[in-house]
Design a protein around this motif. Structure first.
Motif, PDB file in Angstrom:
ATOM      1  N   ALA A  14       0.771  -0.956  -0.113  1.00  0.00           N
ATOM      2  CA  ALA A  14      -0.049  -0.439  -0.249  1.00  0.00           C
ATOM      3  C   ALA A  14       0.900   1.407   0.085  1.00  0.00           C
ATOM      4  CB  ALA A  14      -1.041   0.495   1.307  1.00  0.00           C
ATOM      5  N   ASP A  15       1.863   1.043  -0.683  1.00  0.00           N
ATOM      6  CA  ASP A  15       2.918   2.385  -0.531  1.00  0.00           C
ATOM      7  C   ASP A  15       3.692   2.381  -1.882  1.00  0.00           C
ATOM      8  OD1 ASP A  15       4.664   4.526   1.261  1.00  0.00           O
ATOM      9  OD2 ASP A  15       5.871   3.345   0.143  1.00  0.00           O
ATOM     10  N   PRO A  16       3.969   3.652  -2.755  1.00  0.00           N
ATOM     11  CA  PRO A  16       4.464   3.926  -4.526  1.00  0.00           C
ATOM     12  C   PRO A  16       5.702   3.120  -3.690  1.00  0.00           C
ATOM     13  CG  PRO A  16       3.510   5.684  -3.304  1.00  0.00           C
ATOM     14  CD  PRO A  16       2.980   5.112  -2.553  1.00  0.00           C
ATOM     15  N   THR A  17       6.188   3.951  -2.662  1.00  0.00           N
ATOM     16  CA  THR A  17       8.300   3.669  -3.069  1.00  0.00           C
ATOM     17  C   THR A  17       8.492   1.723  -2.561  1.00  0.00           C
ATOM     18  OG1 THR A  17       8.286   6.129  -1.778  1.00  0.00           O
ATOM     19  CG2 THR A  17       9.906   3.909  -1.357  1.00  0.00           C
ATOM     20  N   ARG A  18       7.540   1.009  -1.713  1.00  0.00           N
ATOM     21  CA  ARG A  18       7.360  -0.138  -1.620  1.00  0.00           C
ATOM     22  C   ARG A  18       7.512  -1.076  -3.005  1.00  0.00           C
ATOM     23  NH1 ARG A  18       5.462   0.808   4.160  1.00  0.00           N
ATOM     24  NH2 ARG A  18       3.835   0.533   3.324  1.00  0.00           N
ATOM     25  N   ARG A  19       6.241  -0.432  -3.872  1.00  0.00           N
ATOM     26  CA  ARG A  19       5.981  -0.798  -4.922  1.00  0.00           C
ATOM     27  C   ARG A  19       7.205  -1.021  -5.397  1.00  0.00           C
ATOM     28  NH1 ARG A  19       1.028   1.269  -4.159  1.00  0.00           N
ATOM     29  NH2 ARG A  19       0.506   2.091  -5.161  1.00  0.00           N
ATOM     30  N   HIS A  50      11.676   1.449   5.085  1.00  0.00           N
ATOM     31  CA  HIS A  50      10.705   0.888   4.051  1.00  0.00           C
ATOM     32  C   HIS A  50      11.338  -0.558   3.951  1.00  0.00           C
ATOM     33  CE1 HIS A  50       7.696   4.245   3.243  1.00  0.00           C
ATOM     34  NE2 HIS A  50       8.366   4.933   2.191  1.00  0.00           N
TER      35      HIS A  50
ATOM     36  N   GLN B   4      -3.193   7.380  -6.618  1.00  0.00           N
ATOM     37  CA  GLN B   4      -3.433   6.874  -4.626  1.00  0.00           C
ATOM     38  C   GLN B   4      -3.946   6.325  -4.329  1.00  0.00           C
ATOM     39  OE1 GLN B   4      -4.568   9.796  -5.490  1.00  0.00           O
ATOM     40  NE2 GLN B   4      -5.541  10.531  -4.378  1.00  0.00           N
ATOM     41  N   ASP B   7      -2.968   2.270  -3.807  1.00  0.00           N
ATOM     42  CA  ASP B   7      -2.709   3.208  -2.352  1.00  0.00           C
ATOM     43  C   ASP B   7      -4.241   2.303  -1.111  1.00  0.00           C
ATOM     44  OD1 ASP B   7       0.068   3.613  -2.956  1.00  0.00           O
ATOM     45  OD2 ASP B   7      -0.224   5.160  -2.104  1.00  0.00           O
ATOM     46  N   HIS B   8      -5.032   3.051  -1.528  1.00  0.00           N
ATOM     47  CA  HIS B   8      -5.707   2.808  -0.601  1.00  0.00           C
ATOM     48  C   HIS B   8      -6.829   1.854  -0.736  1.00  0.00           C
ATOM     49  CE1 HIS B   8      -6.821   7.811  -0.984  1.00  0.00           C
ATOM     50  NE2 HIS B   8      -5.818   7.638   0.088  1.00  0.00           N
ATOM     51  N   MET B  10      -4.767  -1.071  -1.756  1.00  0.00           N
ATOM     52  CA  MET B  10      -4.224  -1.835  -0.649  1.00  0.00           C
ATOM     53  C   MET B  10      -4.392  -1.795   1.195  1.00  0.00           C
ATOM     54  SD  MET B  10      -2.686  -4.087  -2.973  1.00  0.00           S
ATOM     55  CE  MET B  10      -1.975  -4.285  -4.804  1.00  0.00           C
ATOM     56  N   LEU B  11      -4.440  -0.776   1.359  1.00  0.00           N
ATOM     57  CA  LEU B  11      -4.492  -0.348   2.755  1.00  0.00           C
ATOM     58  C   LEU B  11      -5.968  -1.233   3.143  1.00  0.00           C
ATOM     59  CD1 LEU B  11      -3.311   0.830   5.006  1.00  0.00           C
ATOM     60  CD2 LEU B  11      -4.395   3.650   5.168  1.00  0.00           C
TER      61      LEU B  11
END
Lengths: 119, 119
Positions: A14-19, A50, B4, B7-8, B10-11
């Motif tokens: 759920a985070d673009p950096t991690r993806r 991360h 985003q 992100d939402h 997945m979260l």
DNA sequence: CCTACATTAAACCTTTTAGTTGAATATATG
DNA sequence: CATATATTCAACTAAAAGGTTTAATGTAGG
């Protein structure tokens, strides 16, 4: 698999950096923390954190060689995540298929009616 | 889809209560907030907040009828999530297939060698 | 109109995420 | 040994998640 693992996997994604980190590890294989951090506008420490979340989800593995840590992608935990999502999608597809069958059947019935009227 | 949104989504999936809510909406169709909250040990307000996160991810839709709000499951946002995960898994499967082919080829080569030696 | 019901809003608390900076640790290298 | 490099640890801040309790709002039913 522990019950909270799926939580950790989903949260990790759920985070673009991690993806983006996973993307790179998938494409280019092993990479060091410094290399992984380079493309991002955040500090090395932020990327280090991360990576810790990715490790908690077992999505990356760490191999130490001297002062360098080599990270690699471990896709195994994605199985459960994919299974969960696909089960939800499969249901929907089934519903759509059922709707389509109903429409086709309805259409066929109309066709029969039309033909019956003609004769 | 906005950047985003994944992100939402997945979260939203990274919590067992929210996944259970989606499960129920998938199985039983529309349900009221009170009905959805009943099985959980948390307050109605907590569930109301979970639903808000699910709505932010467009995973549930809300239909108001008088004082009751009927929630329903919208699987559409799962497409992007599934696509992301499957792309990672597909790669891995390809790698495994390649490995298997290599092993089979290696085995075949050994077989040829053995046969060659025998004759 | 009054009361009960369904839901959200507001205020608050705690934990986790996400980021920073500065120090510590360990390893390479001249 | 001295210094540079690779990484984590520690302490801190800010924001978000997840929860609670106490209103507030709107609607249904006698």
């Amino acid at each position: 698999m522990q019950p909270q693992t799926l939580d950790h996997v989903m949260l990790a994604l759920a985070d673009p950096t991690r993806r983006a980190i996973l993307d790179r590890l998938q494409r280019e294989g092993e990479a060091r923390v410094t290399d992984l951090a380079a493309p991002f506008a955040v500090s090395l420490n932020a990327v280090s954190k991360h990576i810790r979340l990715l490790e908690r989800a077992s999505l990356v593995r760490r191999r130490r060689s001297g002062r360098e840590h080599f990270l690699s992608f471990n896709p195994a935990p994605l199985d459960e995540a994919a299974a969960w999502i696909e089960e939800k999608r499969a249901f929907w597809t089934k519903r759509l298929d059922a709707l389509e069958r109903a429409l086709v059947e309805d259409d066929a019935a109309k066709q029969r009616l039309r033909k019956g009227r003609k004769r």
